[in-house]
Design an enzyme around this catalytic site. Structure first.
Site, PDB file in Angstrom:
ATOM      1  N   ASP A   1      -8.658  -6.700  -4.682  1.00 41.49           N
ATOM      2  CA  ASP A   1      -8.233  -5.384  -4.199  1.00 41.49           C
ATOM      3  C   ASP A   1      -8.743  -4.327  -5.172  1.00 41.49           C
ATOM      4  O   ASP A   1      -8.228  -4.167  -6.271  1.00 41.49           O
ATOM      5  CB  ASP A   1      -6.714  -5.341  -4.097  1.00 41.49           C
ATOM      6  CG  ASP A   1      -6.184  -4.030  -3.512  1.00 41.49           C
ATOM      7  OD1 ASP A   1      -6.979  -3.087  -3.315  1.00 41.49           O
ATOM      8  OD2 ASP A   1      -4.967  -3.952  -3.251  1.00 41.49           O
TER       9      ASP A   1
ATOM     10  N   HIS B   1      -7.907  -5.437  -0.239  1.00 43.62           N
ATOM     11  CA  HIS B   1      -6.613  -4.770  -0.127  1.00 43.62           C
ATOM     12  C   HIS B   1      -5.806  -5.254   1.073  1.00 43.62           C
ATOM     13  O   HIS B   1      -4.591  -5.385   1.002  1.00 43.62           O
ATOM     14  CB  HIS B   1      -6.837  -3.263  -0.033  1.00 43.62           C
ATOM     15  CG  HIS B   1      -5.582  -2.462   0.059  1.00 43.62           C
ATOM     16  ND1 HIS B   1      -4.631  -2.459  -0.936  1.00 43.62           N
ATOM     17  CD2 HIS B   1      -5.096  -1.650   1.043  1.00 43.62           C
ATOM     18  CE1 HIS B   1      -3.625  -1.663  -0.590  1.00 43.62           C
ATOM     19  NE2 HIS B   1      -3.877  -1.175   0.601  1.00 43.62           N
TER      20      HIS B   1
ATOM     21  N   SER C   1       0.840  -1.195   0.000  1.00 45.16           N
ATOM     22  CA  SER C   1       0.000   0.000   0.000  1.00 45.16           C
ATOM     23  C   SER C   1       0.883   1.257   0.000  1.00 45.16           C
ATOM     24  O   SER C   1       1.735   1.403  -0.866  1.00 45.16           O
ATOM     25  CB  SER C   1      -0.957  -0.037   1.193  1.00 45.16           C
ATOM     26  OG  SER C   1      -1.974   0.925   1.069  1.00 45.16           O
TER      27      SER C   1
END
Length: 392
Positions: A332, A365, A166
């Site tokens: 995601d 995610h 991320s």
């Protein structure tokens, strides 16, 4: 570089952690001032970090782990505020893919954070008060500059691997672009080379929730003894939804009621998913500074690696000798596989050594933080191959 450890049954004060963290600390003065992308200069600043494992004699086995938006330096050890274990213990530790019996692992709190690295909750040395909104804006590149200073201070010239997911993955990409000679291998997970319009929009909703809270006080809440808990909690609730997938939400909660046989016909948390989100919001407020949330989300918004290279992402990696492993997750939707493919295409165009995999998962995610055997197998294989090439 002190290391404060509270008693096992004691939890630290978040306001104390912002200046005197329960971790290792590197401090820098005017001779090591940090110039930021905004043009501002930090003459006095510090970076809080943790290490795991042992640095070998050649100083060639260091792995830098970069944390995501709401993470911190306690990647594989107890968090002093929450008392919970590290946020990536599934990946880091003896015998894990990032094996602390082989590698020296470093994880630092990002610039603008609130766990000991200089940020808006830190004390401004010129005023003796919290920086608040007087703190300059920071970028992902600024965060990486600060980490590079720390790596220098540790006497490490080249990092064996830089890894993260991320926002951590954004830092990995920035490391590879800014310091290609210092990164032997790179592991960017569930990330992108630029923040999308949709993601900027989600962040803006969260920031507006914080700033709409009357207790935010124009960012001066620490001085005035308040805290925008409701606004920050709502921001966290909204963001947390983006970290999950619809299949994961349905599997975990469906439409099940929360400890009741029938709806209350009120605005109480009738559904389990409502109760879960409220818990996420409340627990987040206990460990994170609201202004830091504004600053770090803004840093993600500003991230666009290609923009720094005439709009051509491949130029960011021109001539790189770094080995890359890029991974995405099938559900995601915050950082979809198309974002990872764009990175891979740019690396291919630059002639880089890169492997890529889209991992099947229904966890959205957050899958990079969770128990995902396919992720462990992929990362272990990549790290082991890189270690053999490095002679480790």
């Amino acid at each position: 570089m002190p290391n404060r450890t509270p008693p096992a049954d004691a939890l630290a004060d978040p306001l104390v952690e912002a200046n005197r963290p329960t971790s290792l600390l590197a401090s820098f003065g005017p001779d090591r001032a940090l110039r930021l992308d905004s043009g501002a200069v930090l003459d006095h600043w510090q970076i809080a970090y943790q290490t795991y494992g042992t640095l070998n004699e050649a100083r060639s086995n260091a792995v830098l782990v970069c944390h995501a938006l709401t993470g911190d330096q306690h990647v594989a050890s107890r968090n002093p505020i929450t008392g919970k274990g590290g946020w990536w213990t599934s990946m880091i530790g003896p015998g894990k893919p990032i094996d602390t019996e082989r590698f020296f692992v470093i994880c630092a709190n990002v610039l603008g954070g609130c766990m000991g690295t200089t940020g808006p909750a830190s004390t401004n040395p010129e005023t003796g008060k919290p920086w608040g909104l007087g703190f300059p804006m920071v970028t992902i590149r600024d965060m990486v500059r600060a980490q590079a200073r720390l790596v220098d201070a540790l006497g490490i010239e080249t990092l064996f691997c830089v890894a993260g997911g991320s926002m951590g993955g954004m830092q990995v990409l920035q490391w590879a672009a800014s310091y290609p000679q210092r990164v032997f291998s790179a592991l960017p997970l569930a990330t992108a080379a630029k923040h999308s319009a949709q993601n900027i929009a989600f962040h803006e909703v969260g920031r507006q929730a914080v700033m709409a809270d009357p207790d935010w006080r124009g960012g001066r809440y620490l001085e005035e003894g308040t805290r925008p808990a409701k606004g920050l909690s709502v921001a966290r609730m909204g963001a947390h939804i983006t970290y999950l997938s619809e299949p994961a939400l349905h599997r975990k909660f469906g439409r099940r009621l929360q400890e009741r046989a029938a709806p209350t016909f009120s605005f109480d948390a009738d559904f389990q998913v409502e109760s879960y989100l409220r818990h996420q919001g409340v627990s987040f407020v206990e460990r994170f500074d609201a202004n830091s949330y504004l600053y770090v989300t803004r840093a993600m918004d500003y991230f666009d690696l290609a923009a720094d290279h005439d709009g051509v992402l491949a130029k960011a990696f021109a001539g790189t000798r770094t080995r890359f492993c890029v991974a995405s997750f099938s559900t995601d939707w915050l950082f979809p596989t198309s974002d990872s493919r764009a990175i891979v295409h740019a690396l291919n165009a630059a002639g880089a050594s890169v492997s890529f995999v889209e991992l099947e998962s229904d966890k959205g995610h957050d899958a990079f933080l969770l128990e995902e055997p396919n992720l462990f197998a992929t990362t272990r294989g990549f790290i082991d191959a890189a270690a053999r090439a490095r002679g480790l």
